[in-house]
Design a protein around this motif. Structure first.
Motif, PDB file in Angstrom:
ATOM      1  N   GLY A   1       0.754  -1.193  -0.010  1.00 42.31           N
ATOM      2  CA  GLY A   1       0.046   0.090  -0.009  1.00 42.31           C
ATOM      3  C   GLY A   1       0.840   1.201   0.079  1.00 42.31           C
ATOM      4  O   GLY A   1       2.022   1.297   0.282  1.00 42.31           O
TER       5      GLY A   1
ATOM      6  N   GLN B   1       1.742   0.224  -5.949  1.00 43.34           N
ATOM      7  CA  GLN B   1       0.570  -0.480  -6.338  1.00 43.34           C
ATOM      8  C   GLN B   1       0.478  -0.751  -7.759  1.00 43.34           C
ATOM      9  O   GLN B   1      -0.507  -1.208  -8.214  1.00 43.34           O
TER      10      GLN B   1
ATOM     11  N   ASN C   1      -0.367  -4.056  -8.982  1.00 37.46           N
ATOM     12  CA  ASN C   1      -1.825  -4.620  -8.728  1.00 37.46           C
ATOM     13  C   ASN C   1      -2.602  -4.138  -9.778  1.00 37.46           C
ATOM     14  O   ASN C   1      -3.762  -4.955 -10.108  1.00 37.46           O
TER      15      ASN C   1
ATOM     16  N   THR D   1      -7.484   0.397  -4.606  1.00 33.89           N
ATOM     17  CA  THR D   1      -7.648   0.835  -3.322  1.00 33.89           C
ATOM     18  C   THR D   1      -7.080   2.132  -3.355  1.00 33.89           C
ATOM     19  O   THR D   1      -5.978   2.505  -3.867  1.00 33.89           O
TER      20      THR D   1
END
Length: 287
Positions: free
Chosen positions: A58, A71, A74, A163
């Motif tokens: 994160g 990130q 991802n 996210t």
């Protein structure tokens, strides 16, 4: 004695269109845009080769800047945010400095400034046309980085829901909207540099000197922004809130630093724009 004719507003539009065409036809401009487009691709390839497509951790905002690169593996959309964060401190201001610094000084050096002023637009309208052209370049350059990053991210990494910095999940469509907003904020963050470059351009008849001075001032300001002893001065430097665009990836959006950044850019644009107008309208044009 015949009455003086007022400048036709259509002439102003034609002048801006001519300036845009001239600027974007130059090989120098195309080379700058090509370099900006290449940066996200190189970042994406580097991340892909180093991680092998593994998951990243994160990220969070703050004074050190957004940690979006963790990130990217991802979700390829994070490459847009990473590329903008990577190009904003140097590459984008350098490109803006080249275009803005050459705006007036380049015409004087080429001997075409006098001929431009023969037209009924006058000095004020010519200066506005130059600044408008520089601002359009700010937007185009930022979008080139964002679109190149989006294309590279889509090719190298998966896409989907993402996210936020706050840890909440948002849809890919919402992420695209936020990416566009971030690109617009980054472009707006460069208006102070554009006005500074235009002012410097009115001080000399050498385009190279104006470009070098503008880029040098941008680098100097960012060095000053990193010296802890100058913390009282730093909130007033035009680069201080540049990375606040990361707050658009919070849920809810944190507006405090974003609005401070936009207000500071407007202040610099007004100050250096006024200085450029005062200098240019009283300057003795000999070339």
């Amino acid at each position: 004695m015949p009455p003086l004719r007022k400048p036709n507003p259509l002439w102003t539009f034609g002048l801006v269109r001519s300036e845009l065409g001239t600027t974007f036809r130059r090989w120098r401009t195309r080379a700058l845009l090509a370099v900006l487009a290449a940066v996200p691709i190189l970042i994406g390839i580097a991340v892909k080769s180093e991680t092998g497509g593994g998951a990243g951790g994160g990220g969070h905002g703050g004074d050190a800047g957004p940690a979006f690169i963790a990130q990217v593996t991802n979700n390829g959309l994070f490459l847009v945010f990473t590329a903008l964060a990577a190009t904003l401190p140097f590459f984008l201001p350098m490109a803006i400095g080249v275009i803005a610094g050459d705006a007036i000084a380049g015409e004087a050096n080429a001997g075409t400034l006098r001929y431009l002023l023969v037209a009924p637009a006058g000095r004020t309208r010519l200066l506005l046309a130059k600044y408008t052209t520089t601002m359009v370049f700010c937007l185009v350059a930022t979008l080139v980085v964002a679109l190149s990053a989006l294309a590279a991210g889509a090719l190298l990494f998966p896409l989907g829901d993402l996210t936020t910095i706050s840890g909440t999940r948002i849809s890919f469509a919402d992420g695209l909207v936020r990416a566009l907003l971030i690109a617009l904020v980054v472009a707006a963050s460069l208006v102070g540099v554009a006005a500074l470059g235009l002012f410097v351009s009115t001080l000399t008849n050498s385009g190279i000197a104006a470009m070098a001075t503008t880029v040098g001032l941008v680098i100097t300001v960012q060095i000053l922004d990193q010296i802890p002893q100058l913390h009282a001065l730093q909130p007033y430097l035009f680069s201080h809130y540049w990375l606040s665009f990361a707050d658009l990836m919070r849920e809810p959006v944190y507006w405090h630093d974003l609005l401070r950044n936009l207000g500071l850019q407007a202040l610099y644009a007004a100050a250096f724009g006024s200085a450029a107008w005062a200098r240019f309208t009283t300057k003795d044009i000999t070339a």
